[in-house]
Scaffold this active site. Structure first.
Site, mmCIF file in Angstrom:
data_model
loop_
_atom_site.group_PDB
_atom_site.id
_atom_site.type_symbol
_atom_site.label_atom_id
_atom_site.label_comp_id
_atom_site.label_asym_id
_atom_site.label_seq_id
_atom_site.Cartn_x
_atom_site.Cartn_y
_atom_site.Cartn_z
ATOM 1 N N TRP A 17 40.137 34.553 28.359
ATOM 2 C CA TRP A 17 40.504 35.935 28.043
ATOM 3 C C TRP A 17 40.506 36.117 26.524
ATOM 4 C CZ3 TRP A 17 40.659 39.495 31.664
ATOM 5 C CH2 TRP A 17 41.133 40.764 31.313
ATOM 6 N N HIS A 51 43.318 30.112 38.491
ATOM 7 C CA HIS A 51 44.757 30.002 38.260
ATOM 8 C C HIS A 51 45.535 31.031 39.076
ATOM 9 C CE1 HIS A 51 43.717 33.324 35.582
ATOM 10 N NE2 HIS A 51 44.981 33.692 35.708
ATOM 11 N N ASP A 53 48.819 33.752 39.083
ATOM 12 C CA ASP A 53 49.785 34.550 38.315
ATOM 13 C C ASP A 53 51.081 34.631 39.123
ATOM 14 O OD1 ASP A 53 47.799 35.157 36.478
ATOM 15 O OD2 ASP A 53 47.742 37.306 36.940
ATOM 16 N N HIS A 57 54.866 36.715 34.989
ATOM 17 C CA HIS A 57 53.788 36.975 34.021
ATOM 18 C C HIS A 57 53.876 38.398 33.462
ATOM 19 C CE1 HIS A 57 49.984 36.723 32.050
ATOM 20 N NE2 HIS A 57 49.238 37.283 32.985
HETATM 21 ZN ZN LIG Z 1 46.379 35.265 35.103
#
Ligand SMILES: [Zn+2]
Length: 212
Positions: A17, A51, A53, A57
């Site tokens: 990201w 992954h 979340d 988060h």
């Molecule tokens: Zn994430």
């Protein structure tokens, strides 16, 4: 029984990201250099690659962290839904018409994003297919417990918070960065095992699908 690995390979080249640290995976001892062992270290965002979340988060406070997620939600029967490659935004209307089977609790969304992984595209893509807040609300109404997507966010690039918050406030586990390029739509058994990181907002996971 066939086992499908839908996990991205963690490597320093993988797209992350924008603004997140790059993946550092380096050998700090090497038998080729006379060390007794080969030894590597890893430094990365917990949201790199495939992954999970956790609610913390986006919601913070006392919401669940990744080490508190129920394994019974993370693994079990799952339905893989495939969308036409031309669909760039998944709206409530598209989901309503997509034919999610009754009693589905875990749902993986295969879109044109999986071509990025198939092609080995290592540059971060901003035009990935994702869910609108309306689509997220529909998943809540349908009683979904886990939703997985095939790029690095469940939400559109420019507008991440609303879609994430709707899902996480409802306790829906989000799995991001799946490579579904080799997966046909239909029913599977999912095993999604995020690393047990204390009080973390997310964690890298090994994710497999089994078709019996
Ligand atoms: Zn994430």
């Amino acid at each position: 029984m066939r086992i499908f690995d839908v996990t991205l390979t963690i490597s320093p080249d993988m797209p992350v990201w924008p603004g997140d640290p790059p993946v550092l995976l380096e050998r700090i001892a090497s038998t080729d250099s006379g060390d007794e062992v080969n030894l590597s270290r890893l430094c990365m965002s917990v949201h790199a690659g495939t992954h999970v979340d956790a609610p913390f988060h986006f919601l913070g406070g006392k919401t669940a962290t990744v080490d508190q997620l129920a394994l019974s939600d993370l693994s079990g029967r799952v339905y893989v839904l495939q969308f036409d490659d031309r669909i760039k935004i998944i709206t409530r209307e598209i989901l309503v018409q997509s034919g999610i089977p009754a009693r589905t609790r875990r749902l993986l969304l295969k879109t044109g994003n999986s071509h990025f992984w198939e092609k080995g595209e290592m540059r971060f893509q901003t035009d990935f297919t994702a869910l609108t807040p309306g689509a997220a609300s529909y998943l809540v109404e349908r009683g979904i417990k886990l939703v997985g997507v095939d790029y690095l966010s469940v939400a559109p690039f420019a507008e991440g918070a609303p879609t994430h918050k709707i899902l996480l406030e409802a306790g829906i586990i989000i799995v991001e960065g799946l490579d579904l390029s080799q997966i046909s739509p239909g029913r599977y058994t999912l095993f999604c095992l995020p690393l047990k990181l204390l009080s973390s907002d997310g964690a890298p996971a090994r994710v497999i699908l089994i078709r019996s």
